[in-house]
Design a protein around this motif. Structure first.
Motif, mmCIF file in Angstrom:
data_model
loop_
_atom_site.group_PDB
_atom_site.id
_atom_site.type_symbol
_atom_site.label_atom_id
_atom_site.label_comp_id
_atom_site.label_asym_id
_atom_site.label_seq_id
_atom_site.Cartn_x
_atom_site.Cartn_y
_atom_site.Cartn_z
ATOM 1 N N GLU A 182 27.039 -91.652 39.071
ATOM 2 C CA GLU A 182 27.815 -91.052 38.255
ATOM 3 C C GLU A 182 27.675 -89.556 37.589
ATOM 4 O O GLU A 182 28.420 -89.437 36.856
ATOM 5 N N ARG A 235 30.383 -82.730 31.390
ATOM 6 C CA ARG A 235 29.669 -83.482 32.635
ATOM 7 C C ARG A 235 28.448 -83.856 32.358
ATOM 8 O O ARG A 235 27.750 -83.264 31.242
ATOM 9 N N LEU A 236 27.771 -84.927 33.066
ATOM 10 C CA LEU A 236 26.359 -85.301 32.736
ATOM 11 C C LEU A 236 25.805 -85.044 34.303
ATOM 12 O O LEU A 236 26.262 -85.052 35.114
ATOM 13 N N ALA A 296 23.330 -82.903 29.562
ATOM 14 C CA ALA A 296 25.107 -83.034 29.196
ATOM 15 C C ALA A 296 25.412 -81.362 29.302
ATOM 16 O O ALA A 296 24.832 -80.663 28.244
ATOM 17 N N GLN A 316 21.927 -91.953 25.315
ATOM 18 C CA GLN A 316 22.534 -93.031 25.926
ATOM 19 C C GLN A 316 23.948 -93.319 25.407
ATOM 20 O O GLN A 316 24.120 -92.891 24.146
ATOM 21 N N ARG A 317 24.633 -93.629 26.262
ATOM 22 C CA ARG A 317 26.349 -94.024 25.588
ATOM 23 C C ARG A 317 26.895 -92.738 25.406
ATOM 24 O O ARG A 317 28.149 -93.079 24.788
ATOM 25 N N GLU A 356 29.575 -90.244 26.977
ATOM 26 C CA GLU A 356 30.400 -90.197 28.190
ATOM 27 C C GLU A 356 30.995 -88.786 28.318
ATOM 28 O O GLU A 356 31.050 -88.208 27.129
ATOM 29 N N ILE A 357 31.521 -88.551 29.391
ATOM 30 C CA ILE A 357 32.545 -87.546 29.650
ATOM 31 C C ILE A 357 33.846 -87.574 28.680
ATOM 32 O O ILE A 357 34.301 -88.695 28.755
ATOM 33 N N ASN A 385 33.630 -87.184 25.457
ATOM 34 C CA ASN A 385 33.205 -87.363 24.103
ATOM 35 C C ASN A 385 33.154 -86.115 23.379
ATOM 36 O O ASN A 385 32.846 -85.099 23.986
ATOM 37 N N SER A 389 18.755 -90.652 27.170
ATOM 38 C CA SER A 389 19.267 -91.357 28.302
ATOM 39 C C SER A 389 18.243 -91.713 29.493
ATOM 40 O O SER A 389 17.197 -91.538 29.538
#
Length: 280
Positions: A23, A80-81, A92, A108-109, A111-112, A114, A196
């Motif tokens: 991912e 992006r991560l 990120a 953690q948690r 996401e792209i 956010n 993360s």
């Protein structure tokens, strides 16, 4: 992200367990936020080895990560991560409303797409940064400053976090994942959420070569050395190394306390991480 195992088609694949990074961004890092990085081989500025078992490994680019988060009240979007070879956590890439790009530690948690923000008082959402003075008690945080404006120093490795447990005068009390309870100034910044890649410690590299690619050289036990090389060395046949395990320079190891009691930061530690062991 989950772990993935492999079919034992070769000795190196047998037992191999790695992080599934499907991912993450598959391209190169943002060029304006990268710098050259030369290998040190564990040596200091005088050329002496100060950290053993380092050297070699794949060549890396250094990603300039913003640990300070001092761009206040300007919202940013997660573009992006990415994987970062210089640390265990993921990073990120965020883009501020004024167009500026920056790397931050990915919690953690996150996401792209956010939205994250650094402010004197922000929502308690992963990736938002604020000083302890504007943070509710009980918040899980990472990337914690020890001195205002210096940048985050505590809880930056994969899966780590601390909990903001109380206020005391101008100080904030935080409980670290080691069990230590300490205080920092309330003006210090921290980022909401846990770091993360919590499964990083569950990997099994399968062969020595993978560690060499990461710049880790072999570790040799002191008991198999000669007396000139290590205090545990020598003796007829196999020996255990004596009653008091020490480093090559005679400093106690395996549980003995070596911290200086007169260290300046000693007064900032309310409860030691050793206090839970044997009623200490």
């Amino acid at each position: 992200m989950a772990l993935k195992s492999y079919k034992p088609t070769t000795p190196g694949q047998r037992g191999l367990v790695l992080i599934n990074r499907s991912e993450l961004w598959k391209g190169r890092p943002e060029k304006s936020l990268t710098e050259g990085l030369s290998g040190k081989g564990g040596r200091n500025n005088s050329g002496r080895i100060t950290m053993r078992r380092r050297g070699g490994g794949a060549k890396r680019l250094y990603r300039v990560v913003d640990f300070k988060r001092r761009k206040f009240d300007v919202p940013a979007t997660v573009e992006r991560l990415e994987y970062d070879p210089n640390r265990t956590a993921f990073i990120a890439l965020i883009k501020y409303e004024d167009g500026e790009l920056s790397y931050i530690l990915a919690p953690q948690r996150l996401e792209i797409g956010n939205r994250v923000i650094a402010s004197s008082k922000a929502d308690v959402k992963p990736g938002n940064a604020m000083p302890f003075s504007g943070m509710p008690i009980g918040t899980i945080v990472h990337n914690i400053e020890l001195k205002p404006g210096k940048g985050g120093q505590i809880a930056r490795a994969a899966g780590t976090y601390a909990q903001f447990v109380g206020r005391d005068g101008g100080y904030a009390q935080i409980r670290l994942s080691s069990g230590e309870l300490r205080i920092v100034r309330q003006e210090c910044m921290a980022t909401v959420g846990a770091v993360s890649n919590p499964d990083n410690s569950n990997q099994n590299f399968g062969k020595a070569g993978r560690s060499r690619h990461m710049g880790r050289r072999p570790s040799v036990r002191g008991v198999v050395m000669n007396p000139i090389d290590h205090p545990h060395g020598g003796g007829e046949g196999r020996t255990s190394g004596g009653r008091h395990p020490v480093t090559p320079w005679g400093k106690s190891t395996k549980g003995a306390r070596t911290r200086n009691k007169n260290k300046a930061s000693q007064k900032l530690i309310i409860r030691s991480r050793h206090a839970k062991k044997k009623g200490r």
